[in-house]
Design a protein around this motif. Sequence first.
Motif, PDB file in Angstrom:
ATOM      1  N   ALA A  76      50.964  38.687  44.207  1.00 31.70           N
ATOM      2  CA  ALA A  76      50.511  39.404  43.018  1.00 31.70           C
ATOM      3  C   ALA A  76      49.491  38.593  42.227  1.00 31.70           C
ATOM      4  N   LEU A  77      49.707  37.283  42.138  1.00 27.68           N
ATOM      5  CA  LEU A  77      48.755  36.431  41.421  1.00 27.68           C
ATOM      6  C   LEU A  77      47.390  36.455  42.094  1.00 27.68           C
ATOM      7  N   VAL A  78      47.377  36.343  43.416  1.00 28.73           N
ATOM      8  CA  VAL A  78      46.106  36.396  44.156  1.00 28.73           C
ATOM      9  C   VAL A  78      45.423  37.744  43.936  1.00 28.73           C
ATOM     10  N   ALA A  79      46.227  38.828  43.988  1.00 20.69           N
ATOM     11  CA  ALA A  79      45.672  40.167  43.788  1.00 20.69           C
ATOM     12  C   ALA A  79      45.066  40.304  42.392  1.00 20.69           C
ATOM     13  N   LEU A  99      43.940  37.884  40.513  1.00 21.48           N
ATOM     14  CA  LEU A  99      42.746  37.032  40.440  1.00 21.48           C
ATOM     15  C   LEU A  99      41.535  37.730  41.052  1.00 21.48           C
ATOM     16  N   ILE A 100      41.740  38.469  42.123  1.00 12.60           N
ATOM     17  CA  ILE A 100      40.640  39.225  42.732  1.00 12.60           C
ATOM     18  C   ILE A 100      40.129  40.269  41.736  1.00 12.60           C
ATOM     19  N   GLY A 101      41.077  40.898  41.024  1.00 17.68           N
ATOM     20  CA  GLY A 101      40.700  41.856  39.994  1.00 17.68           C
ATOM     21  C   GLY A 101      40.295  43.204  40.543  1.00 17.68           C
ATOM     22  N   ILE A 102      39.683  44.008  39.703  1.00 15.47           N
ATOM     23  CA  ILE A 102      39.269  45.358  40.069  1.00 15.47           C
ATOM     24  C   ILE A 102      37.877  45.321  40.697  1.00 15.47           C
ATOM     25  N   LEU A 151      39.138  49.733  43.474  1.00 17.89           N
ATOM     26  CA  LEU A 151      40.156  49.016  44.246  1.00 17.89           C
ATOM     27  C   LEU A 151      40.908  48.121  43.263  1.00 17.89           C
ATOM     28  N   LEU A 152      42.178  48.439  43.050  1.00 14.58           N
ATOM     29  CA  LEU A 152      42.985  47.747  42.050  1.00 14.58           C
ATOM     30  C   LEU A 152      43.766  46.599  42.669  1.00 14.58           C
ATOM     31  N   PRO A 153      44.233  45.668  41.853  1.00 10.54           N
ATOM     32  CA  PRO A 153      45.060  44.572  42.378  1.00 10.54           C
ATOM     33  C   PRO A 153      46.291  45.045  43.157  1.00 10.54           C
ATOM     34  N   LEU A 154      46.864  46.188  42.753  1.00 11.72           N
ATOM     35  CA  LEU A 154      48.040  46.676  43.476  1.00 11.72           C
ATOM     36  C   LEU A 154      47.694  46.991  44.931  1.00 11.72           C
ATOM     37  N   PHE A 155      46.451  47.364  45.194  1.00 10.38           N
ATOM     38  CA  PHE A 155      45.995  47.641  46.563  1.00 10.38           C
ATOM     39  C   PHE A 155      46.071  46.372  47.405  1.00 10.38           C
ATOM     40  N   TYR A 156      45.541  45.270  46.876  1.00 12.39           N
ATOM     41  CA  TYR A 156      45.548  44.020  47.635  1.00 12.39           C
ATOM     42  C   TYR A 156      46.981  43.500  47.811  1.00 12.39           C
ATOM     43  N   ALA A 157      47.816  43.699  46.787  1.00 11.62           N
ATOM     44  CA  ALA A 157      49.200  43.226  46.877  1.00 11.62           C
ATOM     45  C   ALA A 157      49.945  43.960  47.983  1.00 11.62           C
ATOM     46  N   PHE A 158      49.731  45.268  48.073  1.00 12.81           N
ATOM     47  CA  PHE A 158      50.392  46.055  49.112  1.00 12.81           C
ATOM     48  C   PHE A 158      49.908  45.650  50.496  1.00 12.81           C
ATOM     49  N   ASN A 167      51.548  38.265  34.697  1.00 16.01           N
ATOM     50  CA  ASN A 167      50.873  38.733  33.486  1.00 16.01           C
ATOM     51  C   ASN A 167      49.931  37.687  32.890  1.00 16.01           C
ATOM     52  N   THR A 168      50.089  36.425  33.295  1.00 12.55           N
ATOM     53  CA  THR A 168      49.236  35.369  32.727  1.00 12.55           C
ATOM     54  C   THR A 168      47.782  35.498  33.156  1.00 12.55           C
ATOM     55  N   ILE A 169      47.500  36.230  34.240  1.00 12.01           N
ATOM     56  CA  ILE A 169      46.125  36.335  34.737  1.00 12.01           C
ATOM     57  C   ILE A 169      45.310  37.298  33.868  1.00 12.01           C
ATOM     58  N   ASN A 170      45.796  38.515  33.702  1.00 11.50           N
ATOM     59  CA  ASN A 170      45.043  39.535  32.963  1.00 11.50           C
ATOM     60  C   ASN A 170      45.785  40.058  31.743  1.00 11.50           C
TER      61      ASN A 170
END
Length: 432
Positions: free
Chosen positions: A19-22, A24-27, A39-46, A311-314
């Motif tokens: 989740a942290l990596v996702a 960090l990549i951001g939208i 493309l949202l962070p939840l996409f990369y996490a999945f 939550n610390t990222i965004n």
Amino acid sequence: MTMIRLLDWRLHALVTLLALVAELIGIIKIPMGPGTLLLLPLFYAFIGGVLLNPHLLPGTRKWIPDAFSQAAAPLILISLLPFIARFGSTIGPAIEQIINAGPALLLQELGNLGTMLIALPFAVVVLKIGREAIGATYSIAREPNIAVISDKYGLKGPEGIGVMGVYVVGTMFGTLWFALMAGYLTSLDIFDPRALAMACGVGSGSMVAACSGAIASALPEAADDLMAFASASNLLTYATGLYVSLFIALPVAEKLYSLLAQRRQGQHQQLDENDHTDFTEAVMEEERPEHHLGKSAAVVGAVCVVGWLVNTINGADLLTALPGVLVLYGMTMLGLVVTRLMPFYLPAVAWVSLVSIVLTLPFFPGSQWMVEALKSVNFLAIVTPVLAYAGLALTSREFTMFRHTGWKLVIVSLLVFTGTFIGSAVVAQVLL
């Protein structure tokens, strides 16, 4: 599932890392014609969870045991509950606006009939699917819809195969499809954003989370109001959706199928009976968190810590976000207690949402402090770990089911999700 597995720090650490990596990549915004695909962070996490899933790539078992996948499955629902609490907390402060939009919220559920009006003719006429099309297209095939088909037709017949096929596709890709679709339609500026937010309330926690998160990301200045409309719509879906499916959608699907197919019998896709039966039992007999409040208190605490770190990222730093995370934990546990004590059944997500709504109403003591504390907790930061758990939770049975459903049901499933969303948005738009 034992407490040790659910609280295995290695699993939660892996999800936190994904989740942290996702985050960090951001939208990522990809221009597509007149609109923009988000493309949202939840996409990369999945995707990260799926790629590390030991049932997809056996080589990953060296580092990630099957027990992680088994433990991740019940954690999907539990990790969604704090998000639902955060979701519901937007309704209380916006209660006046929601009441003013009441007719649109109540009647947009009828827009879900768009599932069959788009998908069923295509399935029967173009793809030559038989009665599987009825089960596949009368709803978005979540657990209550499976129960309706099971009761009326049984799950071993063609209607059961159809609803289970869409369920599998929805489990694997539905959340991502809703997120991509919602973000793109928001960027086109065709619909009132409130109508799109209402259309997100489809009765699936992960789908509504991804859908509303995409809209809020596209319009951050109106994020709280849009989340409030999506949450209210999802809550009403629990109250009315099952009855609309049972008494309106399913009879209409039957009639439309008979008109399109006449007496022609489609070619029924065959599934391995044992795999199908086992998968169905797993879906219908999922252990509910309100049954074991002591265990759930510890597990909810663990997933709240994961969300707190992500939550610390965004969102905000740990100290600033701590009061908000504690409020979410309290709302979630109170909702589970209410679920356990009530003499009639509503899903835990509905009660958690109701609790968070009541606690944030303007006249409730301390509501202003809670609303202020929750502002430091980012919506997407809470839901991104949910998708990481979901990717890890897919089992070999689900991958097998997905292969068996075939490309036809994949296409039909995406049409079902599209029809549901656009149909609801159109009804809400007109009524607004």
